[in-house]
Design a protein around this motif. Structure first.
Motif, short mmCIF file in Angstrom:
data_model
loop_
_atom_site.label_atom_id
_atom_site.label_comp_id
_atom_site.label_asym_id
_atom_site.label_seq_id
_atom_site.Cartn_x
_atom_site.Cartn_y
_atom_site.Cartn_z
N PHE A 112 6.25 2.96 27.10
CA PHE A 112 7.59 3.51 27.22
C PHE A 112 8.16 3.98 25.90
CE2 PHE A 112 7.40 0.28 30.74
CZ PHE A 112 7.08 1.21 31.70
N ASP A 113 7.45 3.77 24.81
CA ASP A 113 7.91 4.25 23.52
C ASP A 113 7.54 5.72 23.36
OD1 ASP A 113 8.96 1.81 22.66
OD2 ASP A 113 7.03 1.14 21.87
N ASN A 114 8.41 6.47 22.70
CA ASN A 114 8.13 7.90 22.48
C ASN A 114 7.05 8.08 21.44
OD1 ASN A 114 9.99 8.67 24.34
ND2 ASN A 114 11.61 9.04 22.88
N SER B 241 14.32 1.60 19.73
CA SER B 241 14.83 0.79 18.62
C SER B 241 14.91 -0.69 18.97
CB SER B 241 16.22 1.29 18.21
OG SER B 241 17.13 1.07 19.26
N LYS B 242 14.62 -1.05 20.21
CA LYS B 242 14.74 -2.44 20.64
C LYS B 242 13.48 -3.25 20.28
CE LYS B 242 17.78 -1.49 24.57
NZ LYS B 242 18.98 -1.93 23.92
N SER C 45 8.44 7.21 36.34
CA SER C 45 9.78 6.93 36.88
C SER C 45 10.61 6.10 35.92
CB SER C 45 9.68 6.20 38.22
OG SER C 45 9.07 7.02 39.18
N PHE C 46 9.98 5.10 35.28
CA PHE C 46 10.73 4.27 34.35
C PHE C 46 11.09 5.05 33.08
CE2 PHE C 46 11.57 0.96 31.21
CZ PHE C 46 12.54 0.25 31.89
N ALA D 185 13.71 -7.45 23.83
CA ALA D 185 14.82 -6.67 24.38
C ALA D 185 14.31 -5.61 25.36
CB ALA D 185 15.62 -6.02 23.25
N LYS D 186 13.17 -5.02 25.06
CA LYS D 186 12.58 -4.03 25.98
C LYS D 186 12.22 -4.69 27.31
CE LYS D 186 10.68 -1.11 22.34
NZ LYS D 186 9.50 -0.61 21.68
#
Length: 130
Positions: free
Chosen positions: A128-130, A62-63, A48-49, A67-68
């Motif tokens: 959450f990183d690709n 890129s954060k 979901s996120f 920041a993430k």
């Protein structure tokens, strides 16, 4: 207890965390109900996120880590639609009795849900990183 309630309790498994005679009703609810549900639904929260990041075109990769974490915090704290979706994922696995307890204590339980969800997402930020 009806078959749905029995099924849900078996699906969720044992409580997570200690429940003692000194535990408040809300602490007991958190450890017996909320924690097992959040653990069970973890993959769905992650998906979901990730979907939220894509839909809202957040340049997450890129954060910096800080920041993430701020994006996660801001999303859960301020995006009511997202937070309600997460609550629905949790509340849908309540038994009838648990739902009755929740409706009587919704404000405090919603705070617990929000805080637990925040910690869960933040602790898995690398996913959450690709």
């Amino acid at each position: 207890m009806n078959s749905r309630d029995t099924f849900l309790k078996e699906l969720r498994g044992q409580s997570i965390g200690s429940v003692t005679s000194q535990s408040t009703a809300e602490e007991s609810f958190q450890n017996e109900v909320l924690r097992p549900i959040l653990k069970l639904q973890n993959d769905l929260f992650i998906a979901s996120f990730i979907n939220y990041i894509k839909e809202n075109k957040v340049d997450f990769n890129s954060k910096t880590v800080e920041a993430k974490l701020a994006v996660i915090d801001n999303t859960v704290q301020k995006d009511i639609k997202f937070r309600n979706e997460m609550k629905g994922i949790i509340i849908g696995l309540f038994t009838t009795e648990e739902y009755k307890f929740y409706t009587k204590n919704a404000s405090n339980i919603n705070k617990r849900i929000k805080n637990m969800l925040l910690e869960r997402l933040k602790s898995q930020v690398q996913l959450f990183d690709n």
